[in-house]
Write a protein that holds these residues in place. Structure first.
Motif, short mmCIF file in Angstrom:
data_model
loop_
_atom_site.label_atom_id
_atom_site.label_comp_id
_atom_site.label_asym_id
_atom_site.label_seq_id
_atom_site.Cartn_x
_atom_site.Cartn_y
_atom_site.Cartn_z
N PHE A 47 58.48 46.42 -28.02
CA PHE A 47 58.60 45.23 -27.18
C PHE A 47 57.37 45.05 -26.30
N TYR A 48 56.95 46.13 -25.62
CA TYR A 48 55.77 46.04 -24.75
C TYR A 48 54.53 45.63 -25.54
N ALA A 71 47.73 53.66 -22.36
CA ALA A 71 47.81 54.69 -21.33
C ALA A 71 49.12 54.58 -20.56
N ALA A 72 49.48 53.36 -20.20
CA ALA A 72 50.71 53.18 -19.43
C ALA A 72 51.91 53.67 -20.21
N ILE A 73 51.97 53.27 -21.48
CA ILE A 73 53.12 53.67 -22.29
C ILE A 73 53.09 55.17 -22.55
N PHE A 74 51.89 55.72 -22.70
CA PHE A 74 51.77 57.16 -22.91
C PHE A 74 52.41 57.91 -21.74
N TRP A 92 45.07 53.92 -14.48
CA TRP A 92 45.25 53.27 -15.78
C TRP A 92 46.63 52.68 -15.90
N PHE A 93 47.58 53.46 -15.37
CA PHE A 93 48.97 53.05 -15.47
C PHE A 93 49.17 51.70 -14.79
#
Lengths: 352, 297
Positions: free
Chosen positions: B174-175, B215-218, B287-288
């Protein structure tokens, strides 16, 4: 360096919208063609069909005798400059320009030479290591141009490339684009909704309206003998004055009263009369042939003035340089003979 | 004359008004952070005491003397029934799970979103909504069938069995779908004219452009994977495959005879288990935030 033939090209979207209707023309080698029209007239669709980004519903587009209907965009030997520049945000200017060549499997050395040469031509050399986000609008525009030039394509396609720039930069870039195109001699198709861009840049203009080509011609032809009411009012700022009238016993008469100097015309009946704002003179005294004019207000643009008023009860704009005769003094208006355009009331087509 | 100049030079001293609503806001914030931090601080303090003190005195509010012993024991002493697994081994397992989980989810969901956004195949929207509705079916709902499948494939007590069943991610898809949709159409068209096919477009342009999003999803996924409890508990019977989160419980269970459980070590292990996710969040914080708010593409 190529010629392009467009033969009865149509674009019909799956939802039934007929975006381009029977486009049919030929672009000469090295020519700068401007497609102009209001938004939604199909000009961008036509350009995107040149690029291969849009399928051709019927008809054919041929670049140098090679029909490209089913050829991939990358194989068509074209380059395109987009309105929002479409630079790759994560790549430096150098890499942005080099990417197309890299995909075309050119050697590193060849790419280096080509990019450096184009960068020099466009004054981009000091910016090669920057990212697009660190550039101003004008610089991004030049990078987008550079990316197109570096591939040395047969055909340049421009999709409203200057419309995101401010007015001053736009007029500057207009000249720069035109000069570059002339130096490189590459056949170009340029889409814009700005009639000033069309008039100043084009070798020939293609005026589109609702998917149909209204007229193809040099800027002078388009301006001096517009083929229809649409072309007449679209090209030129301020637009041509349109009045209602008709031929009675061989003379052209306004519905609101008054005879317009025009050569005799065989048929009788109603017509639309077009008069360019700069082809009339305002005067305080009545002279033979002058028509009564009611003054309303003036827009002062410095070098010129636009005088708004009524002629025979209809809105009329006069484009004048003269200091003296403005304001309520302007009671009469005389029309330069030979600069009156007559159009069919129903079809809007020109009658000569 | 002088009067006027002094008047200008010294404007009337106005007493700073106390803005009560700001004081109120701060009180709420301070209370909130204390509420969140207190258990962690207490665990940290307690983890520095010996087992007897903890057993008799409960939670400790000061720094004890056994910090070194407890942490060393937690990290390096073999424990459990089989005496083969130490803290380092469990940390490695957790890392493998966390990384595999996060990277796997990113790869899979990026590819899924790429297909959904950029390829006009029939029922693309439908496919997306199918993926999306799996959000309503968390692991707990499908845990028995999942176990059955993994077991029949002989993947119990393997990293593959630990990671793969958890990898499909509706959230990630979704993201990435939303993100890809916000990449201007012209970028794709420019790439097509530049001669980039689907694969080159993906790797040369889309992946680098998505960096901050990745990076955020990581971060989210790594922390989520690291903290997985139910699935590893079910999946791993071999102590060599234990993750940290699971190992903590194991220590408390070793209750043989009159032994006091290794409270201090368990506390130390809890702190150790907390550290990597915290570090990751702190390190990638910038990054997040960028990934979640940045609009420039």
């Amino acid at each position: 360096m190529a010629q392009v033939t467009i033969s009865s090209v149509n674009k019909i979207y799956p939802n039934g919208f007929h975006a381009v209707k029977d486009a049919d023309f030929h672009i000469k080698d090295g020519e700068f063609i401007v497609l102009v029209g209001p938004s939604g007239c199909g000009k961008s669709t036509l350009l995107r069909m040149f690029a291969g980004l849009e399928d051709i519903s019927t008809g054919e587009i041929a670049i140098d005798d090679r029909v490209v209907n089913d050829v991939d965009p990358a194989q068509r030997d074209i380059a395109m400059v987009f309105q929002n520049y479409a630079l790759y945000p994560h790549m430096t200017v150098y890499k942005n320009m080099a990417y197309g060549l890299k995909r075309a499997k050119k050697s590193k050395e060849d790419i280096e030479i080509a990019v450096q040469k184009v960068a020099k031509m466009l004054d981009l050399t000091p910016l090669l290591d920057r990212k697009p986000s660190q550039l101003s609008g004008g610089q991004r525009q030049r990078v987008a141009m550079g990316r197109a030039i570096v591939r040395s394509p047969k055909l340049f396609l421009f999709d409203e490339p200057l419309s995101n720039l401010d007015a001053k930069l736009r007029s500057q870039m207009r000249i720069e684009v035109r000069r570059l195109q002339r130096d490189l001699g590459v056949t170009s198709v340029y889409v814009t909704h700005d009639q000033v861009e069309a008039m100043t840049m084009a070798d020939r203009i293609v005026v589109l309206n609702a998917g149909k080509i209204e007229q193809i011609g040099t800027p002078a032809q388009i301006y001096q003998s517009p083929a229809s009411v649409f072309v007449a009012t679209f090209m030129g700022a301020p637009p041509m004055n349109m009045l209602e009238g008709g031929f009675k016993d061989g003379t052209l008469t306004l519905s609101g009263g008054g005879v317009i100097p025009h050569h005799s015309h065989g048929a009788n009946g109603p017509v639309s009369i077009g008069i360019r704002p700069e082809k009339v003179t305002l005067q305080a005294e009545e002279t033979p042939g002058a028509l009564p004019f009611t003054y309303e207000f003036t827009e002062d643009l410095g070098a010129v003035k636009l005088v708004h008023g009524l002629l025979g009860g209809e809105r009329f704009i006069v484009h004048t340089h003269e200091e003296a005769i403005i304001g309520d003094d302007a009671k009469f208006l005389s029309i330069d003979g030979g600069s009156v355009h007559v159009f069919d009331v129903n079809t809007g087509q020109r009658i000569d | 004359m002088t009067d006027i100049t002094t008047a200008i030079a010294q404007p009337p001293v106005r007493r700073r008004k106390i803005r009560w609503n700001r004081v109120f806001d701060h009180v709420i914030l301070i209370l909130g952070s204390m509420f969140m931090l207190l258990p962690v601080v207490l665990t940290l303090l307690t983890s520095t005491w010996d087992n007897v003190t903890i057993h008799t005195g409960g939670i400790q509010y000061s720094i004890g003397e056994d910090a070194f012993r407890n942490y060393q024991k937690a990290l390096f002493e073999k424990s459990g029934f089989s005496q083969v697994v130490d803290g380092m081994k469990m940390m490695t397992n957790s890392l493998i799970l966390g990384l595999g989980f996060a990277i796997g989810k990113i790869v899979i969901s990026m590819m899924a979103a790429y297909a959904i956004v950029y390829f006009r195949f029939r029922f693309a929207t439908f496919a997306f909504w199918i993926v999306f509705t799996t959000l309503l079916l968390p692991l707990e709902v499908r845990i028995l069938p999942s176990y059955e499948v993994v077991q029949s494939l002989g993947l119990l007590n393997t990293y593959t069995g630990l990671i793969v069943p958890l990898i499909a991610s509706a959230t990630g898809t979704f993201y990435f779908r939303q993100f890809f949709k916000s990449v201007p159409e012209e970028t794709l068209e420019a790439a097509r004219i530049d001669g980039a096919g689907p694969i080159h477009f993906f790797f040369d342009i889309l992946v680098p452009v998505s960096q901050t999003m990745i990076a955020a999803i990581f971060i989210i996924m790594f922390v989520y994977g690291w903290n997985q409890y139910l699935w590893p508990t079910l999946m791993t019977t071999d102590e060599n495959m234990f993750t940290l989160v699971r190992g903590i419980k194991q220590i408390m269970q070793v209750w043989i005879g009159a032994n006091i459980p290794d409270y201090g070590v368990a506390m130390a292990l809890a702190i150790i288990a907390m550290t990597p996710p915290v570090l990751i969040v702190i390190l990638f914080q910038n990054w997040f935030v960028k990934g979640l708010v940045e609009s420039e593409k």
